[in-house]
Every structure is written in C-alpha cells, then in structure tokens.
Design a protein around this motif. Sequence first.
Motif, short mmCIF file in Angstrom:
data_model
loop_
_atom_site.label_atom_id
_atom_site.label_comp_id
_atom_site.label_asym_id
_atom_site.label_seq_id
_atom_site.Cartn_x
_atom_site.Cartn_y
_atom_site.Cartn_z
N ILE A 71 0.92 -1.30 0.16
CA ILE A 71 -0.05 0.05 -0.09
C ILE A 71 0.97 1.09 0.04
N ASN A 72 0.75 2.07 -0.97
CA ASN A 72 1.44 3.33 -1.04
C ASN A 72 0.91 4.78 -0.55
N SER A 73 1.47 5.65 -0.53
CA SER A 73 0.96 7.07 -0.17
C SER A 73 -0.20 7.32 -0.98
N ASP A 74 -0.32 6.95 -2.18
CA ASP A 74 -1.23 7.42 -3.34
C ASP A 74 -1.81 6.30 -4.09
N GLY A 75 -1.69 5.14 -3.48
CA GLY A 75 -2.31 3.88 -4.24
C GLY A 75 -1.72 2.51 -3.68
N PHE A 76 -1.59 1.54 -4.66
CA PHE A 76 -1.22 0.29 -4.11
C PHE A 76 -0.53 -0.45 -5.15
N SER A 77 0.24 -1.40 -4.91
CA SER A 77 0.99 -2.14 -6.02
C SER A 77 0.60 -3.71 -6.04
N LEU A 78 0.58 -4.28 -7.34
CA LEU A 78 -0.02 -5.43 -7.33
C LEU A 78 0.89 -6.61 -7.48
N SER A 79 0.65 -7.85 -7.41
CA SER A 79 1.38 -9.17 -7.74
C SER A 79 0.94 -9.30 -9.38
N SER A 80 1.37 -10.55 -9.80
CA SER A 80 0.71 -11.00 -10.94
C SER A 80 -0.29 -11.67 -10.94
N ASN A 81 -1.04 -11.72 -9.85
CA ASN A 81 -2.24 -12.75 -9.74
C ASN A 81 -3.22 -12.35 -10.79
N THR A 82 -3.86 -13.37 -11.27
CA THR A 82 -4.77 -13.44 -12.32
C THR A 82 -5.89 -12.75 -12.24
N THR A 83 -6.65 -13.09 -10.96
CA THR A 83 -7.65 -12.22 -10.63
C THR A 83 -7.61 -10.61 -10.57
N THR A 84 -6.72 -10.05 -10.25
CA THR A 84 -6.41 -8.74 -10.16
C THR A 84 -5.60 -8.09 -10.76
N ASN A 85 -4.85 -8.93 -11.80
CA ASN A 85 -4.10 -8.31 -12.88
C ASN A 85 -3.53 -9.06 -13.72
N GLY A 86 -4.48 -9.71 -14.12
CA GLY A 86 -4.28 -10.83 -15.58
C GLY A 86 -4.11 -10.01 -16.68
N SER A 87 -3.12 -10.43 -17.35
CA SER A 87 -2.94 -9.85 -18.75
C SER A 87 -4.12 -9.39 -19.63
N GLY A 88 -4.34 -8.03 -19.77
CA GLY A 88 -5.58 -7.53 -20.67
C GLY A 88 -6.90 -7.79 -19.89
N THR A 89 -7.12 -7.93 -18.42
CA THR A 89 -8.12 -8.07 -18.07
C THR A 89 -8.48 -6.33 -17.64
N THR A 90 -9.54 -6.10 -17.54
CA THR A 90 -9.99 -4.70 -17.14
C THR A 90 -10.49 -4.80 -15.80
N GLN A 91 -9.90 -3.82 -15.06
CA GLN A 91 -10.18 -3.98 -13.40
C GLN A 91 -10.69 -2.72 -12.96
N VAL A 92 -11.45 -2.69 -11.77
CA VAL A 92 -11.74 -1.71 -11.18
C VAL A 92 -11.23 -1.70 -9.56
N ALA A 93 -10.83 -0.77 -9.07
CA ALA A 93 -10.58 -0.44 -7.65
C ALA A 93 -11.34 0.83 -6.98
N TRP A 94 -11.85 0.26 -6.00
CA TRP A 94 -12.77 1.21 -5.02
C TRP A 94 -11.68 1.46 -3.96
N ALA A 95 -11.45 2.75 -3.55
CA ALA A 95 -10.72 2.87 -2.57
C ALA A 95 -11.16 3.72 -1.54
N TRP A 96 -10.98 3.51 -0.24
CA TRP A 96 -11.53 4.33 0.78
C TRP A 96 -10.35 4.94 1.82
N ASP A 97 -10.63 6.09 2.54
CA ASP A 97 -9.45 6.53 3.57
C ASP A 97 -10.25 6.55 4.91
N ALA A 98 -9.93 5.64 5.59
CA ALA A 98 -10.47 5.22 7.20
C ALA A 98 -9.69 6.04 8.10
#
Length: 174
Positions: A71-98
């Motif tokens: 988790i970074n100061s302005d986002g996040f980094s991902l591994s090569s996991n197919t579900t969240t970062n599979g090649s060519g997949t379109t993804q959405v991330a909803w993020a909240w500041d708690a």
Amino acid sequence: DPSQYFDTKLYTGNGGTQTVSNLSFSPDFLWLKCRNTAYDHRVFDTIRGYDKRLGTNITDQEYSDTSLTSINSDGFSLSSNTTTNGSGTTQVAWAWDAGSSTVTNTDGSISAQVRANPSAGFSCVSYTPTGSNPTVGHGLNAKPALILLKSRSATGDWLVMHESIGVDHFLKLN
C-alpha cells in the motif's frame, strides 16, 4: 470534497507486477473487481492486513491472498495474480480513506480494533463477538447509516444493515 476520502481507479491488468497510483490518499479499504471476467470480488483493509481477503459475492471465510504487494501513499502495488492483474483484464479498484491510525475502541460492550475517518463518515472495525447482543464502538461521531458485517472465521452471509429498513432487518450482500 468526497475525492479526499473515496476514489475509483480503472486499470488494465498486465500479467506482471503493477502499481496503481494517483489517489488523493493511502487507501485503508480496497475493493477490487475484474470487469471483463467473472472472478470473485476481493476486499482488503488495513486492520486485517493486506495479505488477507474476503469476497463480497461469496460466503467464504477470510483467507490469505498475495494479490497486493504494498500500500503506497497514493495507491497500491499488485502481484501477477490473474484475478486482480491478469494480462489484458479490465479492472476496477474502489478505495476509501479510513483515517490515519488503528486504535482499540472500548465504547461498546466489547473492545474493537477501529480505523475511523469521522470527516468522511467511514470506519473499518474488527472485533470478536462475545455474549448476546454485543455493542461495538465504531469511532464515528454519529450512528452509522449503513453497516456491512461479515464473519472472518466462518462461512456465512454478508449482512447489510441500513437505517431505512430498521434495526431488526437486514439484506444479504452476497
């Protein structure tokens, strides 16, 4: 300005490692979903740790996950996991500041780990239920209008409580 507390990011998976950035904050609660494949939703938060996940469309208990690498100061980094970062997949991330820190909250009948952002009206809470009809502190300055509740240690429904349906009723998110 809601963008100080909530943001949506669309990204395309690259099949390797990837950083998603340009949020106005370091996310405390992330909900990730592949948009073009029927993978499960993935929910992560700072209280449980980003190596654990729940799925809002399934009843499974919490389990370990390696999708997020940081988790970074302005986002996040991902591994090569197919579900969240599979090649060519379109993804959405909803993020909240708690908020800025996790604290032990003793405002209810049982102690809870809470990360709250009263300005945003949002908090993440983790607790172990004990006794009947426990009350749990949430760190907000007002009664929550919406509550999402899920057991982390057992299979079961996601319960959704909203002020418009009353305290004796709930919906199921999954």
